[in-house]
Design a protein around this motif. Structure first.
Motif, PDB file in Angstrom:
ATOM      1  N   ALA A  40     -10.902  37.466   4.240  1.00  0.00           N
ATOM      2  CA  ALA A  40     -11.664  36.191   3.548  1.00  0.00           C
ATOM      3  C   ALA A  40     -12.373  36.061   3.293  1.00  0.00           C
ATOM      4  O   ALA A  40     -13.406  36.755   4.882  1.00  0.00           O
ATOM      5  CB  ALA A  40     -10.846  35.548   3.862  1.00  0.00           C
ATOM      6  N   LEU A  41     -13.943  36.430   2.357  1.00  0.00           N
ATOM      7  CA  LEU A  41     -15.216  36.307   1.989  1.00  0.00           C
ATOM      8  C   LEU A  41     -15.449  34.494   1.716  1.00  0.00           C
ATOM      9  O   LEU A  41     -14.551  34.213   0.594  1.00  0.00           O
ATOM     10  CB  LEU A  41     -15.429  37.114   1.253  1.00  0.00           C
ATOM     11  N   GLN A  42     -16.399  34.141   2.150  1.00  0.00           N
ATOM     12  CA  GLN A  42     -16.608  32.170   1.461  1.00  0.00           C
ATOM     13  C   GLN A  42     -17.846  31.831   0.996  1.00  0.00           C
ATOM     14  O   GLN A  42     -18.786  32.912   2.589  1.00  0.00           O
ATOM     15  CB  GLN A  42     -15.942  31.528   2.118  1.00  0.00           C
ATOM     16  N   ASP A  43     -18.473  32.089  -0.004  1.00  0.00           N
ATOM     17  CA  ASP A  43     -19.976  31.580  -0.059  1.00  0.00           C
ATOM     18  C   ASP A  43     -20.374  30.586  -1.388  1.00  0.00           C
ATOM     19  O   ASP A  43     -20.481  31.287  -2.008  1.00  0.00           O
ATOM     20  CB  ASP A  43     -20.736  32.860   0.383  1.00  0.00           C
ATOM     21  N   GLY A  44     -19.863  29.301  -0.558  1.00  0.00           N
ATOM     22  CA  GLY A  44     -19.795  28.700  -2.262  1.00  0.00           C
ATOM     23  C   GLY A  44     -17.728  27.919  -2.074  1.00  0.00           C
ATOM     24  O   GLY A  44     -17.155  28.066  -0.811  1.00  0.00           O
ATOM     25  N   PRO A  47     -13.190  30.480  -1.456  1.00  0.00           N
ATOM     26  CA  PRO A  47     -12.800  32.162  -0.941  1.00  0.00           C
ATOM     27  C   PRO A  47     -12.553  32.603  -1.485  1.00  0.00           C
ATOM     28  O   PRO A  47     -11.657  32.683  -2.676  1.00  0.00           O
ATOM     29  CB  PRO A  47     -12.011  32.035   0.375  1.00  0.00           C
ATOM     30  N   VAL A  48     -12.766  34.748  -1.446  1.00  0.00           N
ATOM     31  CA  VAL A  48     -12.021  35.338  -2.537  1.00  0.00           C
ATOM     32  C   VAL A  48     -11.211  36.165  -1.067  1.00  0.00           C
ATOM     33  O   VAL A  48     -11.741  36.497   0.215  1.00  0.00           O
ATOM     34  CB  VAL A  48     -13.121  36.451  -2.992  1.00  0.00           C
ATOM     35  N   LEU A  49      -9.744  36.605  -0.996  1.00  0.00           N
ATOM     36  CA  LEU A  49      -8.853  37.166  -0.337  1.00  0.00           C
ATOM     37  C   LEU A  49      -9.067  38.856  -0.818  1.00  0.00           C
ATOM     38  O   LEU A  49      -8.241  38.997  -1.770  1.00  0.00           O
ATOM     39  CB  LEU A  49      -7.209  36.580  -0.276  1.00  0.00           C
ATOM     40  N   SER A  71      -1.307  32.667  -2.303  1.00  0.00           N
ATOM     41  CA  SER A  71      -1.909  32.250  -2.604  1.00  0.00           C
ATOM     42  C   SER A  71      -1.254  30.622  -1.882  1.00  0.00           C
ATOM     43  O   SER A  71      -1.684  29.329  -1.637  1.00  0.00           O
ATOM     44  CB  SER A  71      -1.829  31.612  -4.206  1.00  0.00           C
ATOM     45  N   ALA A  72       0.236  30.545  -2.248  1.00  0.00           N
ATOM     46  CA  ALA A  72       1.202  29.756  -0.897  1.00  0.00           C
ATOM     47  C   ALA A  72       0.770  29.676   0.210  1.00  0.00           C
ATOM     48  O   ALA A  72       0.325  27.582   0.668  1.00  0.00           O
ATOM     49  CB  ALA A  72       2.429  30.157  -1.561  1.00  0.00           C
ATOM     50  N   ALA A  73       0.381  30.439   0.559  1.00  0.00           N
ATOM     51  CA  ALA A  73      -0.020  30.174   2.314  1.00  0.00           C
ATOM     52  C   ALA A  73      -1.656  29.832   2.574  1.00  0.00           C
ATOM     53  O   ALA A  73      -1.548  28.877   3.404  1.00  0.00           O
ATOM     54  CB  ALA A  73      -0.128  31.490   2.772  1.00  0.00           C
ATOM     55  N   THR A  74      -2.293  29.722   1.762  1.00  0.00           N
ATOM     56  CA  THR A  74      -3.540  29.729   1.465  1.00  0.00           C
ATOM     57  C   THR A  74      -4.081  28.406   0.935  1.00  0.00           C
ATOM     58  O   THR A  74      -5.619  27.573   1.417  1.00  0.00           O
ATOM     59  CB  THR A  74      -4.620  30.568   1.669  1.00  0.00           C
ATOM     60  N   GLY A  75      -3.907  28.109  -0.496  1.00  0.00           N
ATOM     61  CA  GLY A  75      -4.102  27.241  -1.384  1.00  0.00           C
ATOM     62  C   GLY A  75      -5.183  28.393  -2.048  1.00  0.00           C
ATOM     63  O   GLY A  75      -6.301  27.910  -3.094  1.00  0.00           O
ATOM     64  N   VAL A  76      -5.229  29.837  -1.767  1.00  0.00           N
ATOM     65  CA  VAL A  76      -6.397  30.066  -2.190  1.00  0.00           C
ATOM     66  C   VAL A  76      -5.867  30.404  -4.180  1.00  0.00           C
ATOM     67  O   VAL A  76      -4.960  31.132  -4.338  1.00  0.00           O
ATOM     68  CB  VAL A  76      -7.061  31.482  -1.927  1.00  0.00           C
ATOM     69  N   PRO A  77      -6.832  30.715  -4.902  1.00  0.00           N
ATOM     70  CA  PRO A  77      -6.581  30.550  -6.398  1.00  0.00           C
ATOM     71  C   PRO A  77      -5.946  32.214  -6.807  1.00  0.00           C
ATOM     72  O   PRO A  77      -6.122  32.882  -6.311  1.00  0.00           O
ATOM     73  CB  PRO A  77      -7.152  29.996  -7.167  1.00  0.00           C
ATOM     74  N   ARG A  78      -4.528  32.379  -7.423  1.00  0.00           N
ATOM     75  CA  ARG A  78      -3.724  33.643  -7.203  1.00  0.00           C
ATOM     76  C   ARG A  78      -4.798  34.396  -8.029  1.00  0.00           C
ATOM     77  O   ARG A  78      -5.795  35.860  -7.547  1.00  0.00           O
ATOM     78  CB  ARG A  78      -3.036  33.842  -8.653  1.00  0.00           C
ATOM     79  N   ASP A  79      -5.835  33.906  -9.098  1.00  0.00           N
ATOM     80  CA  ASP A  79      -7.166  35.184 -10.050  1.00  0.00           C
ATOM     81  C   ASP A  79      -8.292  35.070  -8.619  1.00  0.00           C
ATOM     82  O   ASP A  79      -9.435  35.242  -9.235  1.00  0.00           O
ATOM     83  CB  ASP A  79      -6.962  34.254 -10.719  1.00  0.00           C
ATOM     84  N   ARG A  80      -8.519  34.781  -7.999  1.00  0.00           N
ATOM     85  CA  ARG A  80      -8.984  35.031  -6.989  1.00  0.00           C
ATOM     86  C   ARG A  80      -9.175  36.126  -5.639  1.00  0.00           C
ATOM     87  O   ARG A  80      -9.474  36.230  -4.164  1.00  0.00           O
ATOM     88  CB  ARG A  80     -10.011  33.428  -5.806  1.00  0.00           C
ATOM     89  N   ILE A  81      -7.362  36.648  -5.350  1.00  0.00           N
ATOM     90  CA  ILE A  81      -6.598  37.386  -5.215  1.00  0.00           C
ATOM     91  C   ILE A  81      -6.273  38.861  -5.684  1.00  0.00           C
ATOM     92  O   ILE A  81      -6.451  39.288  -6.587  1.00  0.00           O
ATOM     93  CB  ILE A  81      -5.479  37.439  -4.591  1.00  0.00           C
TER      94      ILE A  81
END
Length: 449
Positions: A40-44, A47-49, A71-81
């Motif tokens: 997991a990377l985040q600066d904004g 995150p990106v997974l 996405s379901a587990a983390t809330g991170v959008p699918r298009d950032r995985i």
């Protein structure tokens, strides 16, 4: 400041679980545990997974299911995985799309129960990675690796190719290394106010020291061994690995020709140690990177297919014939790895399920933080695709990753088709595929600059 988290989950299958060839390729021995890892990377804001798993490859069905689960587990959008299989050939299979054409015959290529376990473990790793993020200082290095990679395409005087397999005989090992990339690339994340360290590793070579024959063994191969050694050196260090374009590069020159499990395990350990040594060299020479935010982009690409790929109806008829051959072999007590032609035909059918005319729609992705960049590519790309991107972006510390979408198969150079050999025979893309993918990948990288 960049925040980073890495978590992993063991995905060791039960004995009897189908391995990479599917039919008649059930797991008999586990050399070392395979894992699914999520970085997991985040600066904004978001995150990106980046998922990496010790499997031969993830088809479009897998990509959809993995991104949905994470996405379901983390809330991170699918298009950032992004999801990547390291391409270890001796590994359990999750290619459940290949089950669909086999359902009328009561056969299964992949175990649905194991697939559910894999998705659950991947989601758990993603949750842990996001929950465990910490502020990190970032640095970059390269280290030279010796005695691991060699080009597997051996050209004769007429310019025709033969394949140096992953566990070849002495005569094939005697040929020169040929063209390969000797560098291991390392992105190091060190906790700003603590002891933790995460290493993102990248190297362009088939992870097939244990064999490219896709037998009934399970191993993360030499990348897994390298990570095990590096993590053992520091209790607060965690590693993840992304295979670079290596469709024409394997460890065939530097392994033995013994086929017994002990022979294969020996070479996994030997080559893993050599890769680890190259990574240690990189770690001694890292240089800091300053970021300007985390930039991520995806771009669609329509990959041109060869005219020789049969229509769906023809493939289904051939599959029916292959099933009869397989059943006859089973009745006679004979093993038929992959079900003979069944595996190849199932792969072609799931490819056809996603095509639009003579094109396969897929995508490329790119990421940048400061002077570090990564390009995520579909297909089993030849090394020359990495070279083309390095030439296009000389000021970027670029990590090329392939395969992401494994549906596509090989992406050779245009001249490969005239040279012949295995890759030219089985490639699904046309001669225009190489240039199409380079341009799409370059567009994705340019979008994050």
């Amino acid at each position: 400041m960049l925040r980073v988290g890495l978590a992993r989950q063991d995905i060791t299958p039960a004995l009897g679980t189908p391995c990479s060839l599917g039919l008649d390729d059930e797991c008999r021995e586990v050399f070392d545990p395979p894992f699914v890892r999520v970085l997991a990377l985040q600066d904004g804001d978001e995150p990106v997974l980046l998922l990496s798993t010790d499997l031969i490859g993830l088809q479009q069905r897998n990509q959809h299911d993995i991104k949905s689960a994470l996405s379901a587990a983390t809330g991170v959008p699918r298009d950032r995985i992004v999801a990547h299989g390291t391409h270890s050939h001796e590994s359990p299979t999750v290619q459940v799309a290949n089950n669909v054409p086999l359902e009328p015959y009561g056969l299964q290529f992949a175990d649905p129960g194991y697939y559910r376990l894999f998705l659950e473990r991947a989601a758990r790793a993603a949750r842990d990675a996001v929950a465990g993020m910490f502020a990190a200082e970032v640095s970059w290095g390269r280290g030279k690796v010796s005695g691991v990679a060699s080009n597997r395409r051996i050209l004769n005087e007429e310019g025709k190719a033969r394949l140096r397999g992953s566990r070849p005989d002495a005569a094939m090992r005697a040929y020169p290394e040929g063209d390969f990339d000797p560098w291991a690339r390392v992105l190091r994340f060190r906790e700003a106010d603590g002891p933790r360290e995460v290493l993102l590793l990248n190297y362009c070579c088939h992870p097939t020291a244990a064999g490219g024959d896709e037998e009934w063994y399970v191993t993360a191969d030499f990348p897994g061994e390298a990570m095990r050694l590096l993590e053992a050196e520091r209790p607060d260090r965690a590693c993840t690995y992304f295979t670079g374009p290596c469709g024409n590069v394997n460890p065939g020159k530097y392994v033995g020709d013994g086929q017994e499990p002990a022979d294969r395990i020996r070479d996994v350990r030997l080559l893993g140690g050599r890769l680890a040594e190259g990574i240690r060299a990189a770690l001694r020479e890292t240089e800091p990177i300053e970021g300007d935010g985390l930039h991520f982009a995806t771009r669609p690409v329509r990959m041109p297919l060869r005219q020789e790929i049969p229509a769906r109806e023809d493939l289904e008829a051939r599959l029916a014939e292959a099933v009869e051959v397989y059943r006859q072999a089973k009745a006679e007590g004979r093993r038929l790895p992959g079900g003979g032609d069944i595996r190849r035909l199932a792969h072609k059918l799931q490819l056809r399920a996603h095509t639009e005319g003579d094109f396969l729609p897929t995508e490329v992705a790119a990421l940048r933080w400061g002077s570090f960049g990564a390009a995520f590519l579909p297909g089993e790309c030849f090394l020359e695709i990495a070279r083309a991107l390095w030439d296009r972006f000389p000021d970027l510390k670029l990590v090329p990753v392939a395969p992401v979408d494994y549906t596509l198969g090989y992406v050779p150079t245009p001249e490969t088709y005239g040279q012949g050999g295995y890759e030219a025979e089985v490639a699904n893309v046309s001669e225009k595929g190489f240039g199409t993918l380079v341009e799409a990948a370059a567009a994705a990288v340019e979008a994050v600059l």
